[in-house]
Design an enzyme around this catalytic site. Structure first.
Site, PDB file in Angstrom:
ATOM      1  N   GLY A 512       0.850  -1.184   0.000  1.00 40.98           N
ATOM      2  CA  GLY A 512       0.000   0.000   0.000  1.00 40.98           C
ATOM      3  C   GLY A 512       0.885   1.234   0.000  1.00 40.98           C
ATOM      4  O   GLY A 512       0.426   2.365  -0.016  1.00 40.98           O
ATOM      5  N   GLY A 514       3.030   1.973  -2.383  1.00 35.67           N
ATOM      6  CA  GLY A 514       3.184   2.540  -3.720  1.00 35.67           C
ATOM      7  C   GLY A 514       4.383   2.000  -4.472  1.00 35.67           C
ATOM      8  O   GLY A 514       4.774   2.568  -5.487  1.00 35.67           O
ATOM      9  N   SER A 515       4.974   0.883  -4.027  1.00 39.67           N
ATOM     10  CA  SER A 515       6.184   0.398  -4.687  1.00 39.67           C
ATOM     11  C   SER A 515       5.919   0.011  -6.138  1.00 39.67           C
ATOM     12  O   SER A 515       6.778   0.186  -6.995  1.00 39.67           O
ATOM     13  CB  SER A 515       6.815  -0.759  -3.911  1.00 39.67           C
ATOM     14  OG  SER A 515       5.881  -1.760  -3.634  1.00 39.67           O
ATOM     15  N   SER A 553      12.056   0.317   5.686  1.00 38.55           N
ATOM     16  CA  SER A 553      12.050   1.385   4.664  1.00 38.55           C
ATOM     17  C   SER A 553      13.018   1.060   3.536  1.00 38.55           C
ATOM     18  O   SER A 553      13.736   1.919   3.036  1.00 38.55           O
ATOM     19  CB  SER A 553      12.432   2.737   5.303  1.00 38.55           C
ATOM     20  OG  SER A 553      11.646   2.998   6.428  1.00 38.55           O
ATOM     21  N   THR A 556      12.329   0.870  -1.822  1.00 37.09           N
ATOM     22  CA  THR A 556      12.751   1.802  -2.875  1.00 37.09           C
ATOM     23  C   THR A 556      14.279   1.830  -3.042  1.00 37.09           C
ATOM     24  O   THR A 556      14.771   1.690  -4.159  1.00 37.09           O
ATOM     25  CB  THR A 556      12.176   3.205  -2.616  1.00 37.09           C
ATOM     26  OG1 THR A 556      10.752   3.102  -2.641  1.00 37.09           O
ATOM     27  CG2 THR A 556      12.639   4.207  -3.658  1.00 37.09           C
ATOM     28  N   ALA A 738      17.654   7.826  -4.007  1.00 39.89           N
ATOM     29  CA  ALA A 738      16.524   7.753  -3.086  1.00 39.89           C
ATOM     30  C   ALA A 738      16.869   6.931  -1.845  1.00 39.89           C
ATOM     31  O   ALA A 738      17.483   5.874  -1.943  1.00 39.89           O
ATOM     32  CB  ALA A 738      15.317   7.129  -3.788  1.00 39.89           C
ATOM     33  N   GLY A 740      14.898   5.542   1.991  1.00 42.01           N
ATOM     34  CA  GLY A 740      13.553   5.115   2.384  1.00 42.01           C
ATOM     35  C   GLY A 740      12.819   6.189   3.164  1.00 42.01           C
ATOM     36  O   GLY A 740      13.431   7.060   3.778  1.00 42.01           O
ATOM     37  N   GLU A 743       9.204   4.584   7.424  1.00 42.07           N
ATOM     38  CA  GLU A 743       9.158   4.592   8.877  1.00 42.07           C
ATOM     39  C   GLU A 743       9.465   5.929   9.536  1.00 42.07           C
ATOM     40  O   GLU A 743       8.927   6.227  10.596  1.00 42.07           O
ATOM     41  CB  GLU A 743      10.077   3.479   9.405  1.00 42.07           C
ATOM     42  CG  GLU A 743       9.409   2.120   9.227  1.00 42.07           C
ATOM     43  CD  GLU A 743      10.379   0.973   9.051  1.00 42.07           C
ATOM     44  OE1 GLU A 743      11.097   0.986   8.034  1.00 42.07           O
ATOM     45  OE2 GLU A 743      10.416   0.073   9.902  1.00 42.07           O
TER      46      GLU A 743
END
Lengths: 783, 191
Positions: A512, A514-515, A553, A556, A738, A740, A743
């Protein structure tokens, strides 16, 4: 953009990966090439845009399929009967009545599960422990039959508090002892005694945090189905490959015979990191019955036995010079873990947030007769931030110093724990930006010792809420650090189909967060395609390359670089083919919006024209996540400012607004990142004001295992939330820049709110949640 | 509104001789269904297990979270607390029926545009509750939105985006009378 990726030598190297404060050394192969870093001056077109969530339309139409929506031919349902007592042994089980009930197909009771599963044993060690499982044609039939079972227990003495568990005559919670073997866990640098002796000012405080429950809307659940000796598991999980490993180990199957699928899931927040009792029991029953079996926790089971953030008591001492320079930080903590768990205590943040030469933490972890802890968004750091930042705010009051100035004074230019440089750290920018956006004037947080109702009228910041004479405003802030480097191993494949549509394959999962969207954006950017031409395929161990759990986290910064590399590899092949067709060389080509252009000419071909010429020639790029940079600390930083209104007659706290500024490196999708920030902050609001699992000390059972009695924030509790970003692309961390963000936002919220409440009422409430009675007790000094 | 013929019969299975099933008719998302639910069956079970409308979610099973919210004769109802047998002759609308197949309602489009779904599990209930609000109040204030929606829990914390989406949908006309998608059922919108 990079056309000449640097080839690497290949081979295996060792690298360090930080997972939720734990450091792991891993051996990882070097990727075949390393894409050129996306620094801030690289022009990107899709990464950095607020692209619409790629699966949004499935979610708003009800088409998104969650584990509980999976239906298989002939599927049966399992319901787990749970122990009503915290400790004892099962004397007898009478399942005759249950077996005779309609729809019942199979029952497993004590002793019926293989010992390797460590399930359905005779000894009860916490209330809510699985005792038996009934498999029937419907959930209702299974549940009715389970409650028709007559189980007799020999109850035994138990310990459900830290104090009871460490008492000399305590009942044996675990055979090997009630205190975790690593306790007392001491982490120290410098000399705290000397630091305190050198201090001009010393503050001490005892900070208490509650047991918090994840309360994901979708409970834990699995559907298991066998095809011969091959097992398929649909599971609501943060780690498909970990569920596969768990199931294979426990059921003694080769990894290749277990397939785990997770398409959509209704939240995890740290509690869904592996196979659970529901998974293994469903698999055993599916084997036994020859049918698919679905086993989903009901809400009570979910609130009692699906993990929790453990409570803590933190005794904090901080010493400082008159100018605010920290001389010593000490924390002694008691953490009751439940029946199981790891040492995810509050200590880490004490060592990492501020420059201070002398820091010592000592944590004792006790096992108690309640369900085991699990990681919960920012484990340890969330608890620790309440203690550390609470004490820092107390120090500011005692020094009569602006708490923001105190933090700036003690800003850590290097990782204070290991004396490493940071890959990037814009915390000072966060402070500045946040103070400006919030209207922080530095005049707050004076040493107030008396409730001063007159001060109400002197309130600085206007809001739309009405105010009366019993309402008082206050403001406060707290900061945050959290390791968010991610790391290997993580792999991806990018395929270009014959019609130039593009598949991104990665064995990760979207909780949820968005990955799916973020990975599609990275792939589209790297290959030069339209985002609408790219589809991210995730969540299936059978067909997708490995990725680790979506925890810490990490998704990404771990999977993102692998996807980017795979996309560049696919683009390289596409360019080689196109160069032949365009009568040029690949290094003259560039791509955007699914179109290839020969640089400085008007010669062009769409991806689809190239792939049409190629027919079914398969372009398949592969990528992997390379090692982390050595000797560098990779963290996300941030600060949150809160304004609250406290009704001093009732003790009721209302959060009016939060300004959050975080530095997480490059933001791939600002809209989705903002959503995640707001969500973390709202969980922080719940942690600060409402959420507390209550266990009856005489009965040893959870008293509030429902969503009505365990209160999470509703829409009516939402303050005005402003989310801002600081820093920029962090290409020292990885080539996408990027870090994370999942959290960090929950970490500083509760201490910021507590500081604002202290500012409002002139007294500190060192225990969350800040319930009306605790606030009233602090106001009247009867605490 | 056409009420279904009320029929009962004794089951032929002699092991269940005492059990009575009631054949009833209800309209779900503009389709008429004849069903014979058990007397202890909830509307949620009927929708999910009999009609395969799995958009409506089971989360708390006791009316605490709103994930199972549906429109029952135009008003919001917790389908987990609604007995199926009480819905004889009723008109039900679920998330699957907020727009004709293959299209999206104004509200659904606003949820997408404002990123008002994170994990998406509570989203069907949020959408149904929001549509009910807009059906009754074309231009709700933020306080009205908060009050109307506070029975729908979201653990991802999507609330700010949901408020934005509802506001945007109202501005786009989703609340001006019954929406295009919800006129067909003849439910007493705005009542």
């Amino acid at each position: 953009m990079a056309r000449k990726p640097k080839p690497t030598k290949g081979g295996f190297v060792q690298t360090i990966v930080e997972v939720e404060g734990r450091t792991e050394t891993r051996t990882v192969e070097l990727p075949a090439f390393e894409p050129t870093p996306w620094t801030d001056d690289v022009e990107l077109h899709i990464v950095g845009t607020s692209a619409t969530r790629v699966d949004a339309s499935e979610k708003v139409t009800g088409r998104a399929r969650y584990t509980a929506d999976i239906e298989r031919p002939g599927m049966l349902h399992a319901y787990i009967l749970r122990a009503p007592i915290p400790r004892g042994t099962i004397r007898s089980v009478d399942a005759a009545a249950a077996r005779a009930m309609p729809g019942v197909v199979a029952i497993m009771g004590p002793g019926d599960a293989p010992s390797k599963t460590r399930l359905l044993g005779n000894d009860i060690t916490y209330a809510g422990q699985p005792v038996a499982v009934v498999c029937a044609s419907s959930v209702r039939e299974a549940r009715n039959a389970a409650h028709a079972m007559v189980v007799a227990y020999d109850a035994a003495p138990f310990a459900v508090t830290f104090k009871a568990a460490v008492a000399p005559d305590a009942p044996k919670v675990r055979a090997a002892g009630n205190v975790n073997p690593k306790s007392p866990l001491v982490i120290a640098r410098g000399d705290v005694a000397a630091g305190l002796a050198a201090a001009d000012v010393v503050v001490t405080g005892e900070y208490r945090t509650p047991v918090a429950l994840h309360t994901a809307l979708e409970p834990h659940g699995a559907v298991c189905e066998w095809d011969g000796d091959r097992l398929t598991i649909w599971e609501s999980t943060q780690g498909i490959f970990r569920v596969r490993a768990d199931a294979a180990r426990i059921l003694e199957l080769p990894l290749s015979k277990v397939r785990v699928i997770k398409d959509y899931m209704g939240g995890g927040f740290g509690a869904k990191n592996g196979a659970g009792a529901h998974t293994i029991l469903a698999a055993l029953l599916a084997k036994q019955t020859g049918r698919a079996v679905r086993c989903i926790n009901d809400r009570e089971a979910e609130q009692i036995d699906s993990g929790n953030r453990p409570a803590s008591v933190q005794r904090v001492t901080i010493g400082a010079k008159k100018n605010g320079t920290l001389t010593a930080i000490q924390m002694v903590g008691d953490i009751p873990l439940g029946i199981s768990g790891w040492e995810g205590g509050p200590a880490q943040i004490y060592h990492e947030l501020y420059a201070c030469p002398n820091v010592r933490t000592e944590e004792t972890f006790a096992y108690i007769n309640t369900s085991g802890m699990q990681a919960f968004r920012g484990p340890g750091y969330v608890e620790g931030a309440f203690g550390l930042e609470g004490a820092m705010n107390a120090l500011a009051r005692k020094l009569n110093m602006d708490p923001l100035a105190l933090r700036k004074k003690n800003f850590a230019k290097k990782d204070p724990r290991q004396n490493r440089p940071f890959s990037g750290n814009a915390l000072l920018e966060c402070y500045e930006k946040g103070a400006a956006a919030f209207g922080w004037d530095g005049a707050q947080a004076k040493a107030l010792s008396v409730v001063d109702r007159e001060r109400l009228t002197a309130n600085h910041v206007p809001t739309t809420r009405r105010s009366s004479t019993s309402k008082r405003r206050g403001v406060g802030l707290a900061a945050q650090v959290w390791p968010t480097g991610g790391g290997p191993p993580s792999y991806a494949t990018v395929r270009i189909n014959a019609d130039a549509s593009i598949d991104v394959l990665a064995g990760t999962q979207d909780l949820g967060t968005g990955s799916r969207t973020v990975l599609a954006q990275i792939a589209a950017e790297a290959i030069g395609a339209k985002l609408t031409d790219v589809r991210a395929i995730i969540g299936d161990t059978q067909s997708l390359p490995y990725a680790g759990n979506s925890w810490g986290s990490m998704t990404t910064p771990s999977v993102g670089p692998a996807v980017r590399m795979a996309a560049e590899d696919a683009q390289r092949q596409l360019f080689e083919a196109a160069a032949t067709m365009l009568d040029t060389t690949p290094d003259t080509l560039e791509a955007r919006d699914s179109r290839i252009v020969v640089r400085d000419t008007d010669r062009t071909m769409t991806f689809a024209e190239v792939t049409k010429n190629l027919g079914n020639v398969m372009i398949s790029g592969s990528g992997s996540r390379g090692p982390n940079p050595a000797g560098v600390a990779i963290n996300t930083f941030g600060v949150q400012f809160a304004e609250v209104e406290v009704d001093v007659d009732t003790g009721l706290v209302t959060v009016l607004r939060i300004v959050a500024v975080h530095d997480a490196g490059r933001i791939i999708n600002p809209a989705l990142a903002e959503s995640q920030m707001q969500g973390g902050i709202l969980q922080g609001v719940g942690y600060a004001l409402y959420e507390e699992r209550i266990v009856d000390e005489r009965l040893g059972v959870v008293l509030n295992p429902s969503m009505h009695e365990y209160k999470i924030p509703t829409m009516a509790d939402v303050p005005v939330i402003t989310v801002l970003w600081a820093g920029g692309s962090d290409t020292a961390a990885n080539h996408t820049g990027a870090r994370g963000i999942a959290e960090p936002p929950i970490i500083p919220t509760a201490p910021a709110i507590a500081a604002a409440v202290a500012d409002a009422i002139g007294a500190e409430v060192p225990q969350i949640p800040l319930t009306p009675w605790r606030v009233l007790a602090a106001i009247t000094g009867t605490r | 509104m056409c009420r279904a013929a009320f029929k009962t019969w004794r089951t032929f299975d002699t092991s269940l001789t005492a059990e009575l099933f009631q054949l009833m008719r209800l309209t779900v998302n503009d389709r008429v269904h004849d069903v014979a639910p058990r007397d202890d069956e909830t509307l949620l079970e009927l929708l999910r297990d009999r009609l395969a409308l799995t958009g409506t979610k089971l989360t708390c099973d006791r009316g605490e979270c709103g994930a199972c919210t549906v429109l029952l004769d135009g008003a919001t109802a917790y389908s987990c607390l609604t007995l199926a047998v009480s819905c004889d002759g009723a008109t039900v609308r679920t998330v699957e029926g907020l727009a004709p197949p293959g299209s999206l309602s104004t509200l659904q489009q606003a949820f997408i545009a404002h990123d008002a779904a994170q994990c998406g599990y509570c989203t069907p209930g949020q959408l149904v509750a929001a549509q009910a609000l807009l059906d009754h109040s074309a231009h709700p204030t933020d306080d009205e939105i908060r009050a109307a929606m506070s029975g729908n829990l979201c653990r991802c914390g999507t609330y700010p985006k949901i408020v934005q989406a509802i506001r945007a949908a109202a501005e786009a006309g989703a609340g001006v009378g019954p929406s295009a998608a919800s006129t067909a059922d003849g439910a007493p919108h705005g009542a």
